[in-house]
Motif scaffolding. Structure first.
Motif, mmCIF file in Angstrom:
data_model
loop_
_atom_site.group_PDB
_atom_site.id
_atom_site.type_symbol
_atom_site.label_atom_id
_atom_site.label_comp_id
_atom_site.label_asym_id
_atom_site.label_seq_id
_atom_site.Cartn_x
_atom_site.Cartn_y
_atom_site.Cartn_z
ATOM 1 N N GLY A 76 24.971 51.775 50.564
ATOM 2 C CA GLY A 76 26.302 51.480 50.042
ATOM 3 C C GLY A 76 27.139 50.545 50.890
ATOM 4 N N THR A 77 26.521 49.711 51.711
ATOM 5 C CA THR A 77 27.281 48.778 52.551
ATOM 6 C C THR A 77 27.784 47.578 51.767
ATOM 7 O OG1 THR A 77 25.181 47.774 53.249
ATOM 8 C CG2 THR A 77 26.157 49.415 54.719
ATOM 9 N N VAL A 78 27.267 47.385 50.547
ATOM 10 C CA VAL A 78 27.752 46.313 49.670
ATOM 11 C C VAL A 78 28.226 46.947 48.368
ATOM 12 C CG1 VAL A 78 27.195 44.185 48.433
ATOM 13 C CG2 VAL A 78 26.106 44.648 50.648
ATOM 14 N N TYR A 79 29.511 46.754 48.048
ATOM 15 C CA TYR A 79 30.041 47.306 46.798
ATOM 16 C C TYR A 79 31.304 46.548 46.388
ATOM 17 C CZ TYR A 79 33.274 49.818 49.900
ATOM 18 O OH TYR A 79 34.202 50.138 50.865
ATOM 19 N N ILE A 80 31.621 46.624 45.100
ATOM 20 C CA ILE A 80 32.805 45.959 44.545
ATOM 21 C C ILE A 80 33.830 47.024 44.179
ATOM 22 C CG2 ILE A 80 33.703 44.503 42.679
ATOM 23 C CD1 ILE A 80 30.950 43.198 42.534
ATOM 24 N N GLU A 81 35.089 46.759 44.557
ATOM 25 C CA GLU A 81 36.153 47.724 44.278
ATOM 26 C C GLU A 81 37.493 46.987 44.222
ATOM 27 O OE1 GLU A 81 36.242 51.921 46.083
ATOM 28 O OE2 GLU A 81 37.694 50.806 47.296
ATOM 29 N N ASN A 82 38.242 47.218 43.155
ATOM 30 C CA ASN A 82 39.577 46.621 42.997
ATOM 31 C C ASN A 82 39.571 45.099 43.190
ATOM 32 O OD1 ASN A 82 40.685 49.203 42.597
ATOM 33 N ND2 ASN A 82 40.931 49.503 44.795
ATOM 34 N N LYS A 83 38.614 44.444 42.533
ATOM 35 C CA LYS A 83 38.502 42.978 42.544
ATOM 36 C C LYS A 83 38.222 42.418 43.947
ATOM 37 C CE LYS A 83 41.519 42.398 38.526
ATOM 38 N NZ LYS A 83 42.738 41.771 37.978
ATOM 39 N N HIS A 84 37.600 43.235 44.791
ATOM 40 C CA HIS A 84 37.200 42.809 46.128
ATOM 41 C C HIS A 84 35.777 43.317 46.387
ATOM 42 C CE1 HIS A 84 41.523 42.238 46.503
ATOM 43 N NE2 HIS A 84 41.307 41.529 47.602
ATOM 44 N N ILE A 85 35.053 42.620 47.255
ATOM 45 C CA ILE A 85 33.688 43.034 47.579
ATOM 46 C C ILE A 85 33.565 43.297 49.069
ATOM 47 C CG2 ILE A 85 32.847 40.643 47.846
ATOM 48 C CD1 ILE A 85 30.156 41.715 46.635
ATOM 49 N N LYS A 86 32.854 44.359 49.401
ATOM 50 C CA LYS A 86 32.588 44.719 50.797
ATOM 51 C C LYS A 86 31.197 44.246 51.169
ATOM 52 C CE LYS A 86 33.300 46.928 54.724
ATOM 53 N NZ LYS A 86 32.139 46.297 55.416
ATOM 54 N N VAL A 87 31.090 43.562 52.314
ATOM 55 C CA VAL A 87 29.792 43.132 52.831
ATOM 56 C C VAL A 87 29.647 43.652 54.257
ATOM 57 C CG1 VAL A 87 29.661 41.075 51.380
ATOM 58 C CG2 VAL A 87 30.740 40.918 53.634
ATOM 59 N N LYS A 139 38.107 38.909 48.391
ATOM 60 C CA LYS A 139 38.513 38.813 46.994
ATOM 61 C C LYS A 139 37.406 38.139 46.185
ATOM 62 C CE LYS A 139 42.178 37.095 43.958
ATOM 63 N NZ LYS A 139 43.430 36.295 43.884
ATOM 64 N N ILE A 140 37.077 38.717 45.041
ATOM 65 C CA ILE A 140 36.003 38.197 44.197
ATOM 66 C C ILE A 140 36.488 38.040 42.758
ATOM 67 C CG2 ILE A 140 35.115 40.529 43.769
ATOM 68 C CD1 ILE A 140 32.315 39.355 43.572
ATOM 69 N N ASN A 175 17.986 50.942 37.994
ATOM 70 C CA ASN A 175 18.572 52.037 38.774
ATOM 71 C C ASN A 175 20.084 51.909 38.700
ATOM 72 O OD1 ASN A 175 16.234 53.409 40.040
ATOM 73 N ND2 ASN A 175 15.854 51.377 40.842
ATOM 74 N N ILE A 176 20.691 52.720 37.865
ATOM 75 C CA ILE A 176 22.123 52.642 37.647
ATOM 76 C C ILE A 176 22.866 53.318 38.794
ATOM 77 C CG2 ILE A 176 23.994 53.162 36.049
ATOM 78 C CD1 ILE A 176 21.866 51.204 35.002
ATOM 79 N N GLN A 177 23.861 52.612 39.337
ATOM 80 C CA GLN A 177 24.655 53.157 40.426
ATOM 81 C C GLN A 177 25.874 53.856 39.837
ATOM 82 O OE1 GLN A 177 25.995 50.228 43.262
ATOM 83 N NE2 GLN A 177 26.039 51.724 44.911
ATOM 84 N N LEU A 178 25.888 55.176 39.902
ATOM 85 C CA LEU A 178 26.984 55.958 39.344
ATOM 86 C C LEU A 178 28.161 55.981 40.314
ATOM 87 C CD1 LEU A 178 24.912 58.983 37.979
ATOM 88 C CD2 LEU A 178 25.769 57.020 36.695
ATOM 89 N N PRO A 179 29.377 56.160 39.790
ATOM 90 C CA PRO A 179 30.547 56.223 40.670
ATOM 91 C C PRO A 179 30.471 57.412 41.615
ATOM 92 C CG PRO A 179 31.113 56.882 38.421
ATOM 93 C CD PRO A 179 29.734 56.294 38.372
ATOM 94 N N LYS A 180 31.001 57.237 42.840
ATOM 95 C CA LYS A 180 30.957 58.297 43.841
ATOM 96 C C LYS A 180 31.917 59.422 43.459
ATOM 97 C CE LYS A 180 29.805 55.154 47.637
ATOM 98 N NZ LYS A 180 30.238 54.618 48.952
ATOM 99 N N THR A 181 31.490 60.644 43.691
ATOM 100 C CA THR A 181 32.327 61.809 43.421
ATOM 101 C C THR A 181 32.016 62.908 44.417
ATOM 102 O OG1 THR A 181 32.884 63.519 41.803
ATOM 103 C CG2 THR A 181 30.660 62.633 41.715
ATOM 104 N N ASP A 182 33.026 63.705 44.751
ATOM 105 C CA ASP A 182 32.843 64.796 45.706
ATOM 106 C C ASP A 182 32.510 66.113 45.019
ATOM 107 O OD1 ASP A 182 33.396 63.159 47.894
ATOM 108 O OD2 ASP A 182 35.556 63.473 47.693
ATOM 109 N N SER A 183 32.544 66.129 43.678
ATOM 110 C CA SER A 183 32.288 67.368 42.950
ATOM 111 C C SER A 183 30.812 67.727 42.965
ATOM 112 C CB SER A 183 32.770 67.242 41.504
ATOM 113 O OG SER A 183 32.060 66.217 40.838
ATOM 114 N N LYS A 184 30.523 69.032 42.912
ATOM 115 C CA LYS A 184 29.149 69.519 42.905
ATOM 116 C C LYS A 184 28.946 70.416 41.692
ATOM 117 C CE LYS A 184 28.769 69.456 47.947
ATOM 118 N NZ LYS A 184 28.520 70.255 49.174
ATOM 119 N N ILE A 185 27.718 70.469 41.197
ATOM 120 C CA ILE A 185 27.423 71.278 40.013
ATOM 121 C C ILE A 185 26.015 71.850 40.121
ATOM 122 C CG2 ILE A 185 26.539 69.338 38.664
ATOM 123 C CD1 ILE A 185 27.886 70.605 36.223
#
Length: 235
Positions: free
Chosen positions: A116-127, A135-136, A169-179
């Motif tokens: 997860g060192t590369v991801y897009i969030e709020n119109k910005h990308i982390k490298v 900004k992307i 391989n679909i990358q699902l959004p991160k969540t702290d919930s457990k089931i």
């Protein structure tokens, strides 16, 4: 299936300085390693090239500490790209021997997404290595796991990023919930939050349909068109 997506980047002043450092360091490592390989080949022409050991980017960091300031994955990819070009030449001489990279108005480097060192969030990308997000302009959405990305600067001075995505391989959004999930016979699954998933019983339904088709086939006259059609349905 791997798919590539190209987007425009808008780095700020601090980010442009970092990208320029990374472009220069990857070019330096590539050229330094190429010079080492040429020297080793001239001194060991009788040896198999696979048997010759070459320095790694990590070894260069002792002598050139400024290499520590940039993404180590970018340097590793420079080494890998040189290795491919070098091996391709010895496999097919018509390809041509690898050339030293010159400082030009076109620059690029490739890095990888590790945990997860590369991801897009709020119109910005982390490298990797860069603390702030760039900004992307993401004009097209995609689903999948980001494998790697290549950041480039073209002669006009504009910056772009090409993102390689594993669409299977679909990358699902991160969540702290457990089931918790309890698998059963009567119910296919029951979750800890009370959701029921009924057993579709596909095998039982298919077996009933097959038995019916076989019964219909047995009633058809041998050699008739109706029997041929019934055989196709059973198959």
């Amino acid at each position: 299936m791997l798919k590539a997506y190209k987007f425009r980047l808008y780095p700020n002043v601090e980010q442009r300085i970092y990208l320029a450092k990374t472009f220069g360091c990857t070019r330096f490592v590539y050229n330094r390693m190429l010079a080492e390989r040429i020297k080793s080949y001239e001194e060991n022409k009788d040896l198999d090239i696979k048997a010759i050991k070459y320095p790694s980017p990590a070894q260069y960091k002792t002598e050139f500490e400024w290499l520590k300031e940039v993404d180590s994955l970018a340097l590793a990819n420079a080494q890998m790209n040189l290795g491919k070009a070098y091996n391709n030449f010895f496999r097919d001489k018509s390809i041509g021997f690898p050339k030293f990279k010159k400082k030009t108005n076109t620059n690029s480097y490739t890095t990888n997404n590790q945990n997860g060192t590369v991801y897009i969030e709020n119109k910005h990308i982390k490298v990797p290595k860069l603390k702030s997000m760039i900004k992307i302009k993401q004009h097209r959405e995609f689903n999948g796991l980001i494998k790697s990305c290549t950041i480039s600067q073209v002669p006009s001075g504009k910056y772009y990023i090409s993102i390689l995505v594993d669409a299977e391989n679909i990358q699902l959004p991160k969540t702290d919930s457990k089931i918790g999930v309890d698998l059963g016979i009567k119910e296919f699954a029951i979750t800890s939050n009370g959701e029921f998933f009924h057993n579709p019983k596909y095998l039982k339904k298919s077996a009933k349909r097959l038995a019916k088709l076989q019964k219909d086939l047995s009633r058809k006259q041998k050699g008739s068109n109706n029997r041929k059609k019934a055989k196709i349905k059973v198959a």
